[in-house]
Scaffold this motif. Sequence first.
Motif, PDB file in Angstrom:
ATOM      1  N   ASP A  37      95.693  48.227 114.137  1.00  0.00           N
ATOM      2  CA  ASP A  37      95.997  48.741 113.370  1.00  0.00           C
ATOM      3  C   ASP A  37      94.961  49.207 111.939  1.00  0.00           C
ATOM      4  OD1 ASP A  37      94.547  46.669 112.122  1.00  0.00           O
ATOM      5  OD2 ASP A  37      95.938  44.788 111.652  1.00  0.00           O
ATOM      6  N   SER A  38      94.970  49.222 110.563  1.00  0.00           N
ATOM      7  CA  SER A  38      93.924  50.273 109.879  1.00  0.00           C
ATOM      8  C   SER A  38      92.719  49.522 109.788  1.00  0.00           C
ATOM      9  CB  SER A  38      94.487  50.532 108.440  1.00  0.00           C
ATOM     10  OG  SER A  38      94.274  49.575 107.790  1.00  0.00           O
ATOM     11  N   THR A  39      92.490  48.355 110.033  1.00  0.00           N
ATOM     12  CA  THR A  39      91.108  47.526 110.018  1.00  0.00           C
ATOM     13  C   THR A  39      90.816  47.560 111.499  1.00  0.00           C
ATOM     14  OG1 THR A  39      92.039  45.823 110.878  1.00  0.00           O
ATOM     15  CG2 THR A  39      92.438  45.910 108.427  1.00  0.00           C
ATOM     16  N   GLY A  40      91.075  47.831 112.366  1.00  0.00           N
ATOM     17  CA  GLY A  40      90.801  48.163 113.905  1.00  0.00           C
ATOM     18  C   GLY A  40      90.487  46.703 114.110  1.00  0.00           C
ATOM     19  N   ARG A  41      91.839  45.632 114.411  1.00  0.00           N
ATOM     20  CA  ARG A  41      92.272  45.284 114.981  1.00  0.00           C
ATOM     21  C   ARG A  41      93.393  45.526 115.927  1.00  0.00           C
ATOM     22  NH1 ARG A  41      94.787  39.500 113.882  1.00  0.00           N
ATOM     23  NH2 ARG A  41      94.696  38.256 115.565  1.00  0.00           N
ATOM     24  N   LEU A  42      93.523  44.502 117.150  1.00  0.00           N
ATOM     25  CA  LEU A  42      94.778  44.892 118.084  1.00  0.00           C
ATOM     26  C   LEU A  42      95.822  44.374 117.718  1.00  0.00           C
ATOM     27  CD1 LEU A  42      95.136  46.268 121.359  1.00  0.00           C
ATOM     28  CD2 LEU A  42      94.841  43.697 121.897  1.00  0.00           C
ATOM     29  N   VAL A  43      97.106  44.904 117.296  1.00  0.00           N
ATOM     30  CA  VAL A  43      97.839  44.326 116.961  1.00  0.00           C
ATOM     31  C   VAL A  43      99.859  44.402 118.544  1.00  0.00           C
ATOM     32  CG1 VAL A  43      97.701  44.642 114.413  1.00  0.00           C
ATOM     33  CG2 VAL A  43      98.300  46.500 115.839  1.00  0.00           C
ATOM     34  N   ALA A  44      99.299  45.412 119.048  1.00  0.00           N
ATOM     35  CA  ALA A  44     100.426  44.881 120.460  1.00  0.00           C
ATOM     36  C   ALA A  44      99.494  45.615 121.528  1.00  0.00           C
ATOM     37  CB  ALA A  44     101.351  46.225 119.951  1.00  0.00           C
ATOM     38  N   GLN A  45     100.486  45.808 122.491  1.00  0.00           N
ATOM     39  CA  GLN A  45     100.352  46.101 123.957  1.00  0.00           C
ATOM     40  C   GLN A  45     101.329  46.542 123.984  1.00  0.00           C
ATOM     41  OE1 GLN A  45      97.906  42.161 124.537  1.00  0.00           O
ATOM     42  NE2 GLN A  45      96.906  43.417 126.044  1.00  0.00           N
ATOM     43  N   SER A  46     101.566  47.368 125.525  1.00  0.00           N
ATOM     44  CA  SER A  46     102.879  47.588 126.155  1.00  0.00           C
ATOM     45  C   SER A  46     102.254  48.446 126.988  1.00  0.00           C
ATOM     46  CB  SER A  46     103.618  48.450 124.533  1.00  0.00           C
ATOM     47  OG  SER A  46     103.285  49.944 125.129  1.00  0.00           O
ATOM     48  N   ARG A  47     103.425  48.372 127.934  1.00  0.00           N
ATOM     49  CA  ARG A  47     103.104  48.655 130.020  1.00  0.00           C
ATOM     50  C   ARG A  47     105.005  49.158 129.801  1.00  0.00           C
ATOM     51  NH1 ARG A  47     100.034  45.652 133.815  1.00  0.00           N
ATOM     52  NH2 ARG A  47      98.342  46.697 133.063  1.00  0.00           N
ATOM     53  N   GLN A  48     104.773  50.034 130.521  1.00  0.00           N
ATOM     54  CA  GLN A  48     105.727  50.275 131.276  1.00  0.00           C
ATOM     55  C   GLN A  48     106.086  51.343 132.478  1.00  0.00           C
ATOM     56  OE1 GLN A  48     107.375  54.891 129.343  1.00  0.00           O
ATOM     57  NE2 GLN A  48     106.698  53.803 128.160  1.00  0.00           N
ATOM     58  N   LEU A  49     107.170  51.268 133.304  1.00  0.00           N
ATOM     59  CA  LEU A  49     107.291  51.731 134.850  1.00  0.00           C
ATOM     60  C   LEU A  49     108.191  53.075 134.311  1.00  0.00           C
ATOM     61  CD1 LEU A  49     106.084  52.511 137.285  1.00  0.00           C
ATOM     62  CD2 LEU A  49     108.295  50.731 138.037  1.00  0.00           C
ATOM     63  N   ALA A  50     107.818  55.067 135.020  1.00  0.00           N
ATOM     64  CA  ALA A  50     108.279  54.948 134.656  1.00  0.00           C
ATOM     65  C   ALA A  50     108.667  56.365 135.401  1.00  0.00           C
ATOM     66  CB  ALA A  50     108.012  56.285 133.541  1.00  0.00           C
ATOM     67  N   ARG A  51     109.223  57.157 135.148  1.00  0.00           N
ATOM     68  CA  ARG A  51     110.223  58.083 137.073  1.00  0.00           C
ATOM     69  C   ARG A  51     109.039  59.483 136.657  1.00  0.00           C
ATOM     70  NH1 ARG A  51     110.524  56.747 141.508  1.00  0.00           N
ATOM     71  NH2 ARG A  51     111.408  58.842 141.829  1.00  0.00           N
ATOM     72  N   LEU A  52     107.851  60.557 137.082  1.00  0.00           N
ATOM     73  CA  LEU A  52     107.591  60.779 136.942  1.00  0.00           C
ATOM     74  C   LEU A  52     108.487  62.324 136.446  1.00  0.00           C
ATOM     75  CD1 LEU A  52     103.984  61.724 137.227  1.00  0.00           C
ATOM     76  CD2 LEU A  52     104.801  62.766 139.334  1.00  0.00           C
ATOM     77  N   PRO A  53     107.869  63.408 135.465  1.00  0.00           N
ATOM     78  CA  PRO A  53     108.741  64.213 135.510  1.00  0.00           C
ATOM     79  C   PRO A  53     109.050  65.353 136.110  1.00  0.00           C
ATOM     80  CG  PRO A  53     106.866  64.477 133.532  1.00  0.00           C
ATOM     81  CD  PRO A  53     106.897  62.933 134.920  1.00  0.00           C
ATOM     82  N   ARG A  54     109.039  65.986 136.809  1.00  0.00           N
ATOM     83  CA  ARG A  54     109.776  66.738 137.196  1.00  0.00           C
ATOM     84  C   ARG A  54     108.903  68.189 137.259  1.00  0.00           C
ATOM     85  NH1 ARG A  54     115.060  65.416 140.502  1.00  0.00           N
ATOM     86  NH2 ARG A  54     115.026  63.502 139.088  1.00  0.00           N
TER      87      ARG A  54
END
Lengths: 274, 274
Positions: free
Chosen positions: A257-274
Amino acid sequence: MPQTDAPRSAFDAATAVTSTDGGGLTARLDPGWDVGPGILNGGYLLAVVARAALTASPHAHPVALAASFLRATPPGPATLTLTPGPAGRTLAHSSVLLAGAEGPSLAVQVTTATLTDEPPVYSAAIPPDATPVADCLPPVDDGALPHPLPEVGLRTRVHTRLDPVTAGWARGRPGGEPYLRGWVRLADGREPDPLALLLFADVLPPTSWATGRFGWAPTVQLQVLVRALPAPGWCLVEARANEVAGGWLDEDYRIWDSTGRLVAQSRQLARLPR
Amino acid sequence: MPQTDAPRSAFDAATAVTSTDGGGLTARLDPGWDVGPGILNGGYLLAVVARAALTASPHAHPVALAASFLRATPPGPATLTLTPGPAGRTLAHSSVLLAGAEGPSLAVQVTTATLTDEPPVYSAAIPPDATPVADCLPPVDDGALPHPLPEVGLRTRVHTRLDPVTAGWARGRPGGEPYLRGWVRLADGREPDPLALLLFADVLPPTSWATGRFGWAPTVQLQVLVRALPAPGWCLVEARANEVAGGWLDEDYRIWDSTGRLVAQSRQLARLPR
C-alpha cells in the motif's frame, strides 16, 4: 463511513451480487472490465466471487481465494453457487462456483476473516525502490511509445502507471527478466480495500511482455492472499515469473500500500503465450 | 516400469484410493503419516486427493492443487467426492472434497496435465547453497540435540535431514528468520514423482520453529504447483515466511530435485502458533 449521497463507485457497481428469490446469487458481469475482446480480467471476477462468499460469512474480508479458471467467463448475467463451509470466530470457509452463459467457468475456494491494519510482527517483504508515480509511464497512450499498454477496458477502470525501469518493452527494448511493476488505483477514486486487492492481484500484463512476448497468458489457477487492510492511495504492484518450462509459467505478485506495507500476495500458474 | 514383484511402496499404499460399486472413491487414511496425535500431514492428504483426481483425468500428473483445510482430517476411512471439470488436450480441471469420520475436511481445486523433464526456457529459482546431506542434522533423535525434530509418524515415513545453517533452534539457539531448509526422501526408497512432491510441499516443521516458537501452525489454505518431473534422489526443500501479522503467516516452499531443478512451489496461509 461512506456518505450516503456519494455516487456509487464503478468498481462496487460492477462487482455487485444480488440475492434471488430462490436463495441464489446472481451478478451482471460488466464488459468494461475486459483485457481483450470478450475476455474479463481474472481479478475482477475474483472480486465478484468474494462478494458472494461474504454474503454468508460472519466476517468482513476475503483473506484467501484459490480459483481454477475452467474456461473464459463472458460478460453478462452470471450465477454464483455458494457452498458455505465451517465458520468460526477467526475465519470461515466456502466454495463458490461462478457460471456464465457458457456454463461453470470459475471454481473458487474462499476463506474470509476480519483483517486489521495492525503492524506486522515480522516482515521480509520490503517494497522495491520503485520510480515515483509522476515519473512512470503515462496512464493512456499519448502516441510516444512504440508498444503502449493496450487500451482495453481494464486500463480505463484501473489507473496503471508502469515503472519505466521494468517497461523497456514499451519503448521497443524488451529485457531478459519476466518482471513488471507499477502503481495502480481505481479510476473511480474509490480507495483500495481487500476486494480491490483481489482485482490488483492479476492487474498487470503478463510478465512475458517484459521479455518481448506479447501474447495472452491464460490463467489456469490463481491463489490470492490478502494480508492487511490497505491505506488510501496508490498501491505498488510487482509481478515476477520464476520459472518458464514445458509451456507453463508461474506469476508471483506482491502488493504494497501507499505506506509500504505488504497487503497482498498472489501466485498463478498460467499457460505460456504462443 | 515398476517390477510387478517389487514390494509396494508404503507411500503408494497409504495414498491409494479405491473405487466403490456406487461409483464413489474411498481411502483408508494411514495414522502413520501424522504430525501430532491424530493430526495427519497436509501434504499426505493432498497426495490422496490427487490420486482421486487422476482416476478421472486423461492426464498423468497433478500440476496445481489448491486446498482449503476446513477442519482436521482424522486417520481412518474417508470418502472422496470428485467433480470433474473441463478436460482438454493440455490440462483437465476437477474439484475433490475429502470427508473423514467427522465430515468434509478438505476442499481442493485440482489441475492435472502431463509433465516432462524438458529443461526450462527461463529460471530464476536458483537452489540455495545447502549443506550436503551427510553433514545435515541426524534423521532421528540421537540424544545430542536439546530440541530435535519430534518423532512423529511423518519423520519415519520421510527421511528429513535439516540443514544445520537453518536449525540453530534444534541446538537451543533460535534465529531471527522464519526460514528452514533440508533434504527429504521417502523412507521406503521410492523415488520422487509429482505425488511425492505434493507431500514434500508441506513436509517441514512450521517456519516459526526457526525463531524458537514451537507451536503447531494450522494450515488454512495451501496451493502447490508441480513444475517438472523430479530426478531420482534427495529433494531440497526450502520454507520461508514472508510476513507474520494479525495472527496469520504465509509459508512459501520451493523444492529442487537432485539435479538442482525447480520441481515444485507452494504457498500456504496458516494461523500463527500460540
